[in-house]
Every structure is written in C-alpha cells, then in structure tokens.
Design a protein around this motif. Sequence first.
Motif, PDB file in Angstrom:
ATOM      1  N   VAL A  66       0.837  -1.195   0.000  1.00 24.13           N
ATOM      2  CA  VAL A  66       0.000   0.000   0.000  1.00 24.13           C
ATOM      3  C   VAL A  66       0.870   1.242   0.000  1.00 24.13           C
ATOM      4  N   GLY A  67       1.930   1.233   0.836  1.00 24.71           N
ATOM      5  CA  GLY A  67       2.819   2.385   0.905  1.00 24.71           C
ATOM      6  C   GLY A  67       3.467   2.685  -0.430  1.00 24.71           C
ATOM      7  N   ILE A  68       3.975   1.631  -1.075  1.00 27.00           N
ATOM      8  CA  ILE A  68       4.670   1.836  -2.340  1.00 27.00           C
ATOM      9  C   ILE A  68       3.701   2.306  -3.419  1.00 27.00           C
TER      10      ILE A  68
ATOM     11  N   MET B 281       0.894   3.986  -2.992  1.00 25.17           N
ATOM     12  CA  MET B 281       0.548   5.386  -2.740  1.00 25.17           C
ATOM     13  C   MET B 281       1.654   6.295  -3.255  1.00 25.17           C
ATOM     14  N   ALA B 282       2.896   5.894  -2.998  1.00 27.72           N
ATOM     15  CA  ALA B 282       4.029   6.690  -3.470  1.00 27.72           C
ATOM     16  C   ALA B 282       3.993   6.780  -4.986  1.00 27.72           C
TER      17      ALA B 282
END
Lengths: 207, 322
Positions: free
Chosen positions: A185-187, A189-190
């Motif tokens: 999810v973090g990647i 979003m980035a």
Amino acid sequence: MAATKKTNSQLVLDGIFLENPIFRLALSMCPAVGLTTSIKNGLLLGTAVLFVQVFSSCTIAAIKNFIHPRIRIPTYTLTIATWVTVIDLVLAAYVPDAYKQVGLFVKLIVAFAIITMRLEMFACKNSVSASWWDGIGMGFGFMFGMVTIGFVRELLGSGMLLGYDVLGFKPLLFFVLPAAGFFCVGIMMAMFNYVEVVYNRRKESKS
Amino acid sequence: MNASIKRSAFRPVWLVLALLFLLAGCEKIDNPFIKKGGFKDARSIMIEFAGAPDASWVSDPANFKVFQKNNPDVLLPVKQVDVGPDKKTVFLKFGEDLDLKLAHTVSMASIPSEGKDMGASFLDVKKSYFGYLFSILIGAMLINNYVFTKYLGLCVFIGTSRKKSTAVGMGVTFTIVIVISAMISWFLYQFVLKPYRLDFLQVVTFIGLVSLTVQAVDTILRKVNPALFKAFGVYLVLVIANCVIIAVPLTLASAEYNAAESFMLALGAGGGFLLALFLMASSRERLELANVPPTYRGLPIAFVATGLFALAFMGFSGMAIF
C-alpha cells in the motif's frame, strides 16, 4: 454546499481515479492491507462495499429532509449497519466458502470511514440519482484499489492470478505475508504521488 | 490502636488469599481415588492416583477414553500408557498434539486396585485458569496485535500517530471505551441476542452500543472531570471510526467467551492498540527529521514503517505462554 453540478459519468470517474478511496483519500485502509492477498477477496469485499455504499447513499438521500441535523451521525451508522447486515446474510447464504475468508471484514464495513464520509459529504446534500452514481463511483473506486493491490500481491506472492497458476513458480513468498500488505500500500501510494508530481510538472512546463 | 490499623490494612490481603483458595478449590475431582490430573506436555496427560491401580488395567490404552470437554463425540486415541516408578502415576501418550487451550476429559470406567473396584471417574484436565486469562491478554496485545497482525483500526492508527502525546491520549481513551463497550455488548449478546435468536442483529446492536458508550463517556467525563475531558475529549469521536471497537465484540460473540475472558480480551486489544500507537508515534517523530524522498512523504512512508513493525511483530507468532 450546494448540490453537485457534475454529470453522472464524472461522478463515477472521480470516484475511481481522482477521489479513489484507497489511494487518494486514504480511507478504509484496513481491508486494503488485510484482505488483498488475492484478487478474489478484493472483488468480493469490493462488491459488498459497492452494495452498502450505493444503497445507504440512496437511503440517506431519500430521507435527508426528515433527519434532524443533531442525530444525523447515529442515523447514518444505523442505516449502514442495516445494509451491512443484509449483504452479510446474502453473502453467507450464497458464497459460503469465500465468505469464510472475508466474513469478519464484511461485518466491519459498518466502521469503514469511507461510507460515513460519503454520506456526510455527499448524500445528505444531493438527490437520490446523484447519490446513486456517486455511490457507484466510490464502490468501484474501492474495488479498483483492492483489485490492483490484490493483483500485485497475488502475482508476486503466489505466482497466481484469480486462483490460476500463471507463472508456475513463486517469485516472492514475502508478498503473501501480512506485513507485505503495508509495504504494498505504501509503495503504491508513493507511485500515485509520483504520477501526480510528474503530471503537475508537465503542466507547469507547458504554461 | 496501631495494631488495629495494621489489621485493617491486612484485611484486603486476606480477602484476596481467600478468593484465590476458593478459585483453586473449585476444581473438583469426582473420585477420591484420583489425586490430580494435568497436562504434562503437548502430547501427554498425567494422572496421579492415591494408590496403585492394577498394572494389567493401566497398560491397556482402551481403558482411558479421552475427549475434549466441549466435544465429547470425538475420542482422541491414546497411543500408549506409561506408569511412573511409584506405580501411582500414569502418563497417557497421544500420537497428535492436544489443544492445550481446551479442557479435556479422561473417562475411566471402574478403576481396579488391589482386588477392589475404586469406581468410575470423569477427570477434567485443564490449565490453570489465571494462566489462561493472562494468555488471552498477552495474545490480544502482542501475538494477535489488532493493528500489526490483524490490520484493523488503521485509519485512526495512521491519523493519530504523529505525536507521542496524541498517541497516548488516543490509546488511553480507546482502551477505556473498548473495555466498557465490550463488557456491555458481551452481556447483551449472551443474555438478549442469543436466547431470543437475534444473532443477525449483531452488527446493528454492537455499533449502536459503541456510539452510545462513546456518548455516555463524553457526557460523564465532561461533568465529572473537565480537565481530563479537555485532554481526551477530542479522541472520543474518533473511537467510533476504529474498526477494532466493533471487531472485539464480534470476536467475543463468535468465540463464546465468558465475562472474565471478555474483559481480558478487550483490555488486551486496547493495550495492544496503545502500544502500537506509541511505537509508531516514536518512530514517526524521528521520521520528521529524516530526509524522505518527496513522493514518499507523509502517508506512504508511514505505511512502510508500519510494515516493518508488522514484520517485527511476526516474531511473536507461535509464542505460547502457560
């Protein structure tokens, strides 16, 4: 806020891309991390959220003139809870196997911030038909997010897509582990942020 | 006078001791010939007799019928029976691991000893109840931490973990509300929903209850302790948006926990959330100073950091206490 001036197709497209509940609004992240080990789970929960979002939006839009502003939040909660119970029972009856995996999360839709937020921001100010289309946009946007993360994690984690063995080997077993959901999810979003940055830069250089 | 003060100070200690004795003594064994029974390890049960039972009877595994107490239809096959050196202790060996969380019953029909029949017995074997309660607490807090291993309550988790003070405020408020609401919903589920077969109203009831609890805590705190309300009042509204608060009553309902177990689970869930928030807030305060790539600033890096914490918490999985 006055009633929306967007057309129906704009409402749907906004829900999927510009106001994507998972990547852009960063709401209801729990299922995006917890349930995206496969595309199938994402589709199932996406369907449930779509259903609940559309029907509770319409219900609230239809009865908005009878709700006293002070009790509007409890009213939203109870409306959502009712529709969640409906979809919960329907899924348990018709797809019992898949339901076992997503069961808890279907019940938890009641606490998803995205649905309450849409009721508060949109449905209580707009007509039934606009709320219907907004609900569809949000629901599909959520489903789109779930399926994208599910696609990456299923492909990399178990080498399969929709339960079919595509790669024949397992590239990164790490991706089916719970912790990888957060990384994914973090990647992603980035990545969405990056696209936005590039897009803005191009626009500036043109003007 | 001094003595009387001392005595009154000691009274609570006596009360607690008496309570402990009561709880310890409530484990009844139905046959006086059996002294005690317990798990020895995951694959064996130990039974201690008052006298030596006949060797021919003891050595036959068919004389011991073992099953899980809540599931008496499924017999667990006893592979082998060993007798201790004093002939009074018997070890039942199993081919598969037993579920040590559950109470097991050893059923013995007529125990022969030195020519006499000592009667039948249903011997309940279980772990110490306090240990079990404690393991529920630790389980909900660390092993199955709701944030890091069950991925619930993330919206609030990400939203309120920017500063340590906010994190502690949110965590404490959340723990209080979840304990209260979980106990009320346990009561409602056990005594209203279940007897009247209204299980399908679970979601509606629990979410309604949570909002009511939040409203009640809000009102009471405002009147009773305005200073505390100023510190924690802001977080109360956020509590409703946290899925853990609805997940805990649902877990309690499906696992059929009793009051003490429910309390421990709710406390563990709240404590685990507080712990997760505090850990995350500490690392995010450091992240503020770090040089993060622009596209990762804000939420994305927070998620990656959470992923690292989740990896660390996986180390707790498989840990068994008591």
